[in-house]
Every structure is written in C-alpha cells, then in structure tokens.
Design a protein around this motif. Structure first.
Motif, mmCIF file in Angstrom:
data_model
loop_
_atom_site.group_PDB
_atom_site.id
_atom_site.type_symbol
_atom_site.label_atom_id
_atom_site.label_comp_id
_atom_site.label_asym_id
_atom_site.label_seq_id
_atom_site.Cartn_x
_atom_site.Cartn_y
_atom_site.Cartn_z
ATOM 1 N N GLY A 51 5.252 2.548 6.675
ATOM 2 C CA GLY A 51 6.427 1.857 6.172
ATOM 3 C C GLY A 51 7.538 2.858 5.927
ATOM 4 O O GLY A 51 8.185 3.343 6.854
ATOM 5 N N LYS A 52 7.740 3.240 4.661
ATOM 6 C CA LYS A 52 8.680 4.307 4.329
ATOM 7 C C LYS A 52 7.926 5.619 4.161
ATOM 8 O O LYS A 52 6.746 5.626 3.779
ATOM 9 C CB LYS A 52 9.452 3.962 3.056
ATOM 10 N N LEU A 53 8.621 6.720 4.439
ATOM 11 C CA LEU A 53 7.987 8.038 4.469
ATOM 12 C C LEU A 53 8.719 8.996 3.539
ATOM 13 O O LEU A 53 9.943 9.121 3.616
ATOM 14 C CB LEU A 53 8.013 8.573 5.899
ATOM 15 N N VAL A 54 7.963 9.661 2.666
ATOM 16 C CA VAL A 54 8.509 10.719 1.823
ATOM 17 C C VAL A 54 7.811 12.020 2.190
ATOM 18 O O VAL A 54 6.580 12.124 2.096
ATOM 19 C CB VAL A 54 8.303 10.436 0.320
ATOM 20 N N LEU A 55 8.593 13.000 2.618
ATOM 21 C CA LEU A 55 8.073 14.328 2.936
ATOM 22 C C LEU A 55 8.544 15.287 1.856
ATOM 23 O O LEU A 55 9.743 15.519 1.698
ATOM 24 C CB LEU A 55 8.564 14.789 4.308
ATOM 25 N N CYS A 56 7.600 15.836 1.114
ATOM 26 C CA CYS A 56 7.909 16.723 0.002
ATOM 27 C C CYS A 56 7.456 18.145 0.348
ATOM 28 O O CYS A 56 6.247 18.382 0.485
ATOM 29 C CB CYS A 56 7.222 16.224 -1.262
ATOM 30 N N ASP A 57 8.415 19.046 0.540
ATOM 31 C CA ASP A 57 8.090 20.439 0.872
ATOM 32 C C ASP A 57 7.061 20.483 2.000
ATOM 33 O O ASP A 57 6.054 21.194 1.927
ATOM 34 C CB ASP A 57 7.568 21.176 -0.360
ATOM 35 N N PHE A 87 11.953 13.725 -9.291
ATOM 36 C CA PHE A 87 11.177 13.249 -8.153
ATOM 37 C C PHE A 87 10.820 11.779 -8.328
ATOM 38 O O PHE A 87 11.015 10.969 -7.412
ATOM 39 C CB PHE A 87 9.907 14.079 -7.989
ATOM 40 N N ASP A 88 10.296 11.439 -9.477
ATOM 41 C CA ASP A 88 9.854 10.067 -9.730
ATOM 42 C C ASP A 88 11.027 9.089 -9.628
ATOM 43 O O ASP A 88 10.919 8.036 -8.978
ATOM 44 C CB ASP A 88 9.214 9.999 -11.114
ATOM 45 N N LYS A 89 12.144 9.433 -10.243
ATOM 46 C CA LYS A 89 13.315 8.562 -10.214
ATOM 47 C C LYS A 89 13.836 8.400 -8.790
ATOM 48 O O LYS A 89 14.178 7.289 -8.355
ATOM 49 C CB LYS A 89 14.411 9.135 -11.113
ATOM 50 N N THR A 90 13.880 9.503 -8.051
ATOM 51 C CA THR A 90 14.395 9.475 -6.676
ATOM 52 C C THR A 90 13.500 8.655 -5.763
ATOM 53 O O THR A 90 13.974 7.828 -4.971
ATOM 54 C CB THR A 90 14.525 10.915 -6.137
ATOM 55 N N VAL A 91 12.197 8.868 -5.869
ATOM 56 C CA VAL A 91 11.251 8.176 -4.991
ATOM 57 C C VAL A 91 11.196 6.688 -5.322
ATOM 58 O O VAL A 91 11.157 5.840 -4.406
ATOM 59 C CB VAL A 91 9.858 8.834 -5.087
ATOM 60 N N ARG A 92 11.220 6.341 -6.589
ATOM 61 C CA ARG A 92 11.204 4.926 -6.948
ATOM 62 C C ARG A 92 12.464 4.221 -6.458
ATOM 63 O O ARG A 92 12.418 3.077 -6.011
ATOM 64 C CB ARG A 92 11.007 4.755 -8.454
ATOM 65 N N SER A 93 13.591 4.925 -6.510
ATOM 66 C CA SER A 93 14.835 4.359 -5.965
ATOM 67 C C SER A 93 14.720 4.166 -4.466
ATOM 68 O O SER A 93 15.112 3.113 -3.926
ATOM 69 C CB SER A 93 16.007 5.287 -6.294
ATOM 70 N N PHE A 94 14.147 5.135 -3.779
ATOM 71 C CA PHE A 94 13.952 5.057 -2.326
ATOM 72 C C PHE A 94 13.059 3.876 -1.952
ATOM 73 O O PHE A 94 13.319 3.145 -0.984
ATOM 74 C CB PHE A 94 13.346 6.370 -1.837
ATOM 75 N N PHE A 95 12.022 3.654 -2.751
ATOM 76 C CA PHE A 95 11.101 2.548 -2.508
ATOM 77 C C PHE A 95 11.613 1.212 -3.062
ATOM 78 O O PHE A 95 11.001 0.165 -2.830
ATOM 79 C CB PHE A 95 9.726 2.837 -3.104
ATOM 80 N N GLY A 96 12.704 1.263 -3.809
ATOM 81 C CA GLY A 96 13.280 0.020 -4.338
ATOM 82 C C GLY A 96 12.538 -0.565 -5.511
ATOM 83 O O GLY A 96 12.483 -1.792 -5.664
ATOM 84 N N VAL A 97 11.958 0.314 -6.363
ATOM 85 C CA VAL A 97 11.185 -0.191 -7.504
ATOM 86 C C VAL A 97 11.698 0.383 -8.818
ATOM 87 O O VAL A 97 10.939 0.550 -9.775
ATOM 88 C CB VAL A 97 9.677 0.105 -7.340
ATOM 89 N N ILE A 98 12.984 0.670 -8.892
ATOM 90 C CA ILE A 98 13.589 1.167 -10.149
ATOM 91 C C ILE A 98 13.575 0.036 -11.175
ATOM 92 O O ILE A 98 13.962 -1.082 -10.868
ATOM 93 C CB ILE A 98 15.028 1.636 -9.892
ATOM 94 N N ASN A 104 0.830 -1.207 0.000
ATOM 95 C CA ASN A 104 0.000 0.000 0.000
ATOM 96 C C ASN A 104 0.866 1.259 0.000
ATOM 97 O O ASN A 104 1.904 1.327 0.663
ATOM 98 C CB ASN A 104 -0.907 0.026 1.223
ATOM 99 N N LEU A 105 0.411 2.258 -0.741
ATOM 100 C CA LEU A 105 1.035 3.579 -0.774
ATOM 101 C C LEU A 105 -0.062 4.622 -0.647
ATOM 102 O O LEU A 105 -1.033 4.609 -1.409
ATOM 103 C CB LEU A 105 1.808 3.781 -2.073
ATOM 104 N N LEU A 106 0.091 5.511 0.302
ATOM 105 C CA LEU A 106 -0.897 6.555 0.581
ATOM 106 C C LEU A 106 -0.320 7.909 0.182
ATOM 107 O O LEU A 106 0.771 8.280 0.626
ATOM 108 C CB LEU A 106 -1.241 6.542 2.071
ATOM 109 N N LEU A 107 -1.049 8.646 -0.648
ATOM 110 C CA LEU A 107 -0.644 9.975 -1.088
ATOM 111 C C LEU A 107 -1.507 11.024 -0.389
ATOM 112 O O LEU A 107 -2.737 10.959 -0.457
ATOM 113 C CB LEU A 107 -0.801 10.113 -2.605
ATOM 114 N N LEU A 108 -0.859 11.987 0.270
ATOM 115 C CA LEU A 108 -1.563 13.037 1.018
ATOM 116 C C LEU A 108 -1.209 14.392 0.428
ATOM 117 O O LEU A 108 -0.071 14.854 0.535
ATOM 118 C CB LEU A 108 -1.186 12.971 2.498
ATOM 119 N N TYR A 116 3.538 -0.015 -9.377
ATOM 120 C CA TYR A 116 4.367 -0.752 -8.416
ATOM 121 C C TYR A 116 3.667 -1.006 -7.088
ATOM 122 O O TYR A 116 4.075 -1.890 -6.336
ATOM 123 C CB TYR A 116 5.655 0.033 -8.137
ATOM 124 N N PHE A 117 2.647 -0.197 -6.775
ATOM 125 C CA PHE A 117 1.999 -0.256 -5.472
ATOM 126 C C PHE A 117 0.480 -0.229 -5.613
ATOM 127 O O PHE A 117 -0.067 0.140 -6.658
ATOM 128 C CB PHE A 117 2.430 0.943 -4.608
#
Length: 249
Positions: free
Chosen positions: A112-118, A238-249, A22-26, A46-47
């Motif tokens: 799980g993993k957390l991405v904080l954008c601005d 952003f997309d490349k960085t976040v996918r790398s962080f989540f391990g889905v490159i 699961n991935l939640l977008l806020l 991917y999610f």
C-alpha cells in the motif's frame, strides 16, 4: 500477541496486534521485533500490525545458505500469505528498508503505502580511505586463496556488522550489502515517504536524496538531530509524520 509459525520451513517469530488495514514493520540488520517497540505500540491503535523477527535475528531461524535480499523479500511475501495479509503498508528501517524497496518494486499489488527510514540499498560513495581499505582486503583475500595468509585475518577487515555475524550470517551479510537497488527503486509506484537522520553515518543523507530522485513522487523528511535510528532519536516527530502520511492523525 507473540507467535511462531513455519515460513518456508523456517521457524518465524512475530508480534501481531491491532485491527484494520495491515501494516508490516521490517527491522534493520542486527535488530529484531523489539527494535520497533515504540512504533508498534503507537500504530497498533490504527492498524493490524505485524512485526516479524527477520530470519537470522531474534527468535527466528537462521536463513538458508546463500540467502540474499531477494530471498528475504520472497520469505516476507510467504510470511504475509501465511498470516493472511493480502496487502499491507510497510515501514522498513535500514536492511528492512532494503527488503521493502524490493517488495514495492516486485510485488506492487501487495504494497500500500511505503515508509523507508534510513534505508539501505543505494550504492555507497567510497572515500579514498575506503577505496584503500577495499584494495587491501582484496589483496589479502588473494593471499588467503593462495595459502599465503590465514583466513582468520579476513574477519578483521570487515565492518562491525560483518565481524558480529557468524556462521551462515556472515555470507548472507556480504551478499546483502552488495544488493544495490537503484533499478528496483525506479519501478516503485507506491506512495512513498522517506524519513532520514541528517547525521546518519551508516546510510548517509545522500542515499535518501538518491531514493527521493529515483522514486517518483516520494517525499523526504530530514530529522536534523538524528542518526541512523532516526525513528528512535526523535520518535515524536517520526510518529507524527508517519501517522499523517497514513492519514490517521
């Protein structure tokens, strides 16, 4: 797929697609699920992605009178329970990031993993001009309370977001922007990535650096030519960085 469910008695609109973890977008203040369209469309491959309209925005009902960031965090947890998401990665932008900080601090078993954008939530530094504006506002507020000035004058003193808000949302905005989360950020154990626009003037870069210090082990990616919407200003990065962080490159 677009759906509406009841969460805490409030109509809640959301988009849901994909499979897997699961991935939640806020989204941020004043936005809605469409604010995350390119992110949603990429990561649904991917999610299992959920993207709700936060209450008071888009097609979701207005929040309860007296709502603050803590109310929103509790509602997001109830939303997750209603859709059957027992745990999730989270990406939060601006106000959504403020909520995400609380979720990671108070519900570590969920995040799980957390991405904080601005992300919002750090106490701002006030310039002399800002301090003067606040002092003027407080004097005007006292005059209104004493009947020596019209209450409508207060509306002209607020930020663009404050002036754009109406009804219950104006009070919600005032409470939300005064929810400072430095203590909560220190409690975060989730693996955390900060993505920030170097030219962000709504949540300036010093806030990213503060979060970076407060959240143990967090990483910070600065997007040089981006502002407050860094994930849109340079979506490819952003997309490349976040996918790398989540391990889905």
């Amino acid at each position: 797929m677009e759906k509406i469910i009841k969460v805490g008695g409030f109509d809640t609109f959301y988009r849901e697609e994909g499979s897997g973890k699961n991935l939640l977008l806020l989204h941020g203040w004043g936005g809605n699920n469409k604010s995350f369209t390119p992110v949603f469309n990429s990561l649904k491959n991917y999610f299992h992605v959920y993207c709700p309209d936060l209450w008071g925005f888009g097609d979701s009902a207005a929040p309860a009178d007296g709502a603050d960031t803590y109310w929103y965090a509790d509602m997001v947890m109830e939303f997750a329970a209603r859709v059957g998401a027992r745990e999730a990665h989270i990406i939060g932008h601006s106000f959504g990031g403020r909520i995400a900080v609380l979720l990671a601090a108070e519900y570590p078993e969920f995040v799980g993993k957390l991405v904080l954008c601005d992300a919002a939530g750090i106490r701002p530094k006030f310039s002399p001009a800002k301090r003067l504006a606040v002092a003027r506002y407080r004097r005007l507020k006292r005059k209104v309370a004493a009947g020596r000035a019209d209450a409508s004058a207060l509306a002209e003193c607020g930020s663009d977001d404050y002036r754009a808000a109406d009804g219950v949302m104006r009070g919600v905005f005032v409470r939300v922007v005064n929810d400072f989360l430095e203590k909560e950020a220190r409690k975060i154990k989730a693996e955390t990535l900060l993505v920030w626009g170097k030219k962000d003037d709504a949540t300036p870069l010093y806030m990213a650096k503060k979060y970076n210090k407060l959240i143990h082990g967090s990483g910070l990616v600065i997007v040089n030519d981006a502002g407050h919407f860094s994930y849109l200003d340079d979506f490819y990065l952003f997309d490349k960085t976040v996918r790398s962080f989540f391990g889905v490159i």
